[in-house]
Design a protein around this motif. Structure first.
Motif, PDB file in Angstrom:
ATOM      1  N   ARG A 176      73.734   3.400  37.364  1.00 52.88           N
ATOM      2  CA  ARG A 176      73.220   2.841  38.610  1.00 52.88           C
ATOM      3  C   ARG A 176      73.696   1.407  38.826  1.00 52.88           C
ATOM      4  NH1 ARG A 176      66.950   2.470  40.769  1.00 52.88           N
ATOM      5  NH2 ARG A 176      67.351   4.606  41.414  1.00 52.88           N
ATOM      6  N   ASP A 177      73.639   0.576  37.804  1.00 49.03           N
ATOM      7  CA  ASP A 177      74.078  -0.806  37.964  1.00 49.03           C
ATOM      8  C   ASP A 177      75.578  -0.892  38.215  1.00 49.03           C
ATOM      9  OD1 ASP A 177      71.474  -1.609  37.600  1.00 49.03           O
ATOM     10  OD2 ASP A 177      71.920  -3.060  36.027  1.00 49.03           O
TER      11      ASP A 177
ATOM     12  N   THR B  66      77.227  -2.624  41.370  1.00 48.27           N
ATOM     13  CA  THR B  66      78.211  -3.697  41.209  1.00 48.27           C
ATOM     14  C   THR B  66      79.436  -3.418  42.063  1.00 48.27           C
ATOM     15  OG1 THR B  66      77.471  -4.193  38.964  1.00 48.27           O
ATOM     16  CG2 THR B  66      79.686  -4.908  39.561  1.00 48.27           C
TER      17      THR B  66
ATOM     18  N   GLU C  63      73.731   8.534  40.317  1.00 50.02           N
ATOM     19  CA  GLU C  63      73.456   7.755  39.111  1.00 50.02           C
ATOM     20  C   GLU C  63      73.384   8.625  37.860  1.00 50.02           C
ATOM     21  OE1 GLU C  63      68.773   6.894  39.065  1.00 50.02           O
ATOM     22  OE2 GLU C  63      69.760   6.428  40.965  1.00 50.02           O
TER      23      GLU C  63
ATOM     24  N   VAL D 165      75.580  -9.836  36.066  1.00 47.27           N
ATOM     25  CA  VAL D 165      76.834  -9.078  36.167  1.00 47.27           C
ATOM     26  C   VAL D 165      78.009 -10.022  36.357  1.00 47.27           C
ATOM     27  CG1 VAL D 165      78.111  -7.443  37.598  1.00 47.27           C
ATOM     28  CG2 VAL D 165      75.710  -7.002  37.034  1.00 47.27           C
TER      29      VAL D 165
ATOM     30  N   TYR E 150      65.960  -1.259  44.884  1.00 46.84           N
ATOM     31  CA  TYR E 150      66.356  -1.715  43.549  1.00 46.84           C
ATOM     32  C   TYR E 150      67.468  -2.747  43.655  1.00 46.84           C
ATOM     33  CZ  TYR E 150      68.394  -1.724  38.883  1.00 46.84           C
ATOM     34  OH  TYR E 150      68.900  -2.126  37.669  1.00 46.84           O
ATOM     35  N   TRP E 151      68.425  -2.531  44.556  1.00 47.17           N
ATOM     36  CA  TRP E 151      69.502  -3.498  44.775  1.00 47.17           C
ATOM     37  C   TRP E 151      68.915  -4.858  45.166  1.00 47.17           C
ATOM     38  CZ3 TRP E 151      73.727  -2.939  49.162  1.00 47.17           C
ATOM     39  CH2 TRP E 151      74.828  -3.753  48.859  1.00 47.17           C
TER      40      TRP E 151
ATOM     41  N   TYR F 295      68.190  -5.390  40.707  1.00 49.63           N
ATOM     42  CA  TYR F 295      69.567  -5.585  40.256  1.00 49.63           C
ATOM     43  C   TYR F 295      69.866  -7.076  40.135  1.00 49.63           C
ATOM     44  CZ  TYR F 295      74.689  -5.675  40.652  1.00 49.63           C
ATOM     45  OH  TYR F 295      76.013  -5.917  40.467  1.00 49.63           O
ATOM     46  N   ASP F 296      70.507  -7.490  39.041  1.00 48.29           N
ATOM     47  CA  ASP F 296      70.768  -8.912  38.769  1.00 48.29           C
ATOM     48  C   ASP F 296      72.261  -9.206  38.898  1.00 48.29           C
ATOM     49  OD1 ASP F 296      70.950 -11.500  37.835  1.00 48.29           O
ATOM     50  OD2 ASP F 296      69.793 -11.146  36.007  1.00 48.29           O
ATOM     51  N   TRP F 297      72.669  -9.644  40.093  1.00 49.31           N
ATOM     52  CA  TRP F 297      74.078  -9.938  40.313  1.00 49.31           C
ATOM     53  C   TRP F 297      74.571 -11.058  39.409  1.00 49.31           C
ATOM     54  CZ3 TRP F 297      78.680  -8.540  41.695  1.00 49.31           C
ATOM     55  CH2 TRP F 297      79.674  -9.519  41.822  1.00 49.31           C
TER      56      TRP F 297
END
Length: 383
Positions: A289-290, A294, A284, A65, A55-56, A60-62
């Motif tokens: 989780r995000d 982060t 989580e 963030v 998922y990372w 996941y959308d850095w």
């Protein structure tokens, strides 16, 4: 604000090449076999970590963030030749109380994201504007975008407190409160000792209380004796095995965790699961989780793992009875905390002790509403 020329705006701008490299490393992770039936009993669950790492890499959308983080007022300043990164969130209430929030390990300034709004602008969050705070949230030396201590022996929480005290003076705050948990507990308590005339009150969550080793365990309640056994008994090594490695062999551990994002993720997530609400099955379930990713992303992109763990080997306050600063201190106790009130009262001027039935060691991330309310009530009593 004094010395404004020494304070510079800061933005997080991670190069795309670093993001691409992270994704490639995650895709090429050499995962070990899982011990049959081990689950989380032998450390992190390998199957869980594989799913989280994927998922990372792909979910996941850095950049999203990063954009949200850059909406926060971030700054850097140089203190004794070190760059110190911090958030400075001024309340819309002109007479707000200055409050410095010091994070723990393995967290970062991100630990406090969910309490920033309610603490700085209670009017907009259904609270009393009289409870507003001007917030200063530093990245402690060696964490995130703050540079590490330049000399061996200067990477402890005592030195961190000196730098935080200088930061508050540079910002022009003569009287302020302090809050923190984990490493932030030690920093906040030390601020009370070295800047007593400036610190109006200290609020801590999960104060770390160690016995005096004088054999007086019979003086403690059965509940506290169970906590003492967990901290000092034959199974205590299992509880603090990570600290033994981080204090004694930081470089040996860091080579692997600076090279492998999956390794870094697994080490930190395993500790989050140990310390968050024991009633939660997965990390989580306790922390979004995000938000968890982060936090780990900050460690990865800033290459700050080895510098962040220096406090384990270079602090002088771990397990050592501390001098009582006399500053009024409030303690918020969450599920899983090993805090012992009798010891806390011997070493701190405890004027408030509140126990909660939800949340955990990462209180600002797990139960920001409870932590916010307790901070407000405590400092309200000091006005």
């Amino acid at each position: 604000m004094s010395n404004e020329q020494d304070i510079r705006p800061f933005r997080i701008e991670i190069p795309q090449a670093q993001i691409d490299d992270l994704h490639a490393r995650l895709a090429n992770t050499l995962w070990p076999d899982e011990i049959p039936g081990a689950g989380w009993d032998k450390g992190a669950s390998i199957s869980y970590m594989r799913d989280l790492a994927e998922y990372w890499r792909s979910g996941y959308d850095w950049r999203a963030v990063e954009a949200r983080l850059n909406e926060l007022p971030q700054f850097v300043t140089d203190i004794d030749g070190q760059q110190v990164h911090f958030l400075h969130v001024r309340s819309p209430e002109a007479d707000a109380t200055p409050l410095v929030l010091s994070h723990g390990w393995p967290a970062s300034f991100l630990e406090f994201l969910d309490v920033i709004g309610p603490l700085s602008d209670p009017r907009a969050h259904g609270g009393d504007p009289a409870d507003a705070f001007h917030l200063v949230i530093p990245s402690l030396p060696g964490f995130a975008f703050s540079e590490q201590a330049p000399k061996l022996g200067e990477g402890g929480t005592e030195r961190y407190a000196q730098i935080v005290a200088e930061l508050m003076a540079r910002l022009g705050y003569e009287r302020y409160g302090a809050q923190g948990g984990d490493a932030g507990f030690f920093v906040s308590a030390e601020l009370g000792r070295i800047a007593t005339e400036h610190v109006i009150g200290i609020h801590v969550n999960g104060p770390i209380t160690m016995p005096s080793w004088d054999g007086g365990e019979s003086e403690y309640s059965p509940e506290d004796q169970a906590k003492l056994e967990a901290m000092t008994g034959q199974d205590s090594f299992i509880r603090y095995d990570y600290a033994a490695v981080q204090s004694g062999h930081p470089h040996s551990l860091a080579v692997g965790l600076h090279d492998s994002p999956a390794g870094l993720l697994t080490w930190i997530v395993d500790l989050f699961r140990r310390w968050t609400n024991p009633a939660k099955a997965l990390p989580e379930d306790a922390v979004d989780r995000d938000a968890l990713l982060t936090n780990v992303s900050i460690y990865w992109y800033t290459r700050s793992f080895v510098s962040s763990i220096r406090l384990y080997g270079e602090s002088n306050s771990w397990g050592v009875p501390s001098a009582n600063s006399g500053v009024p201190t409030a303690a918020a106790i969450f599920p899983g905390d090993m805090s012992i009130r009798k010891i806390a009262e011997e070493q701190h001027n405890i004027v408030r002790w509140t126990e909660f039935d939800r949340g955990g060691h990462m209180a600002a991330m797990e139960a920001p509403d409870l932590l916010t309310a307790d901070i407000r009530e405590f400092f309200r009593s000091l006005r």
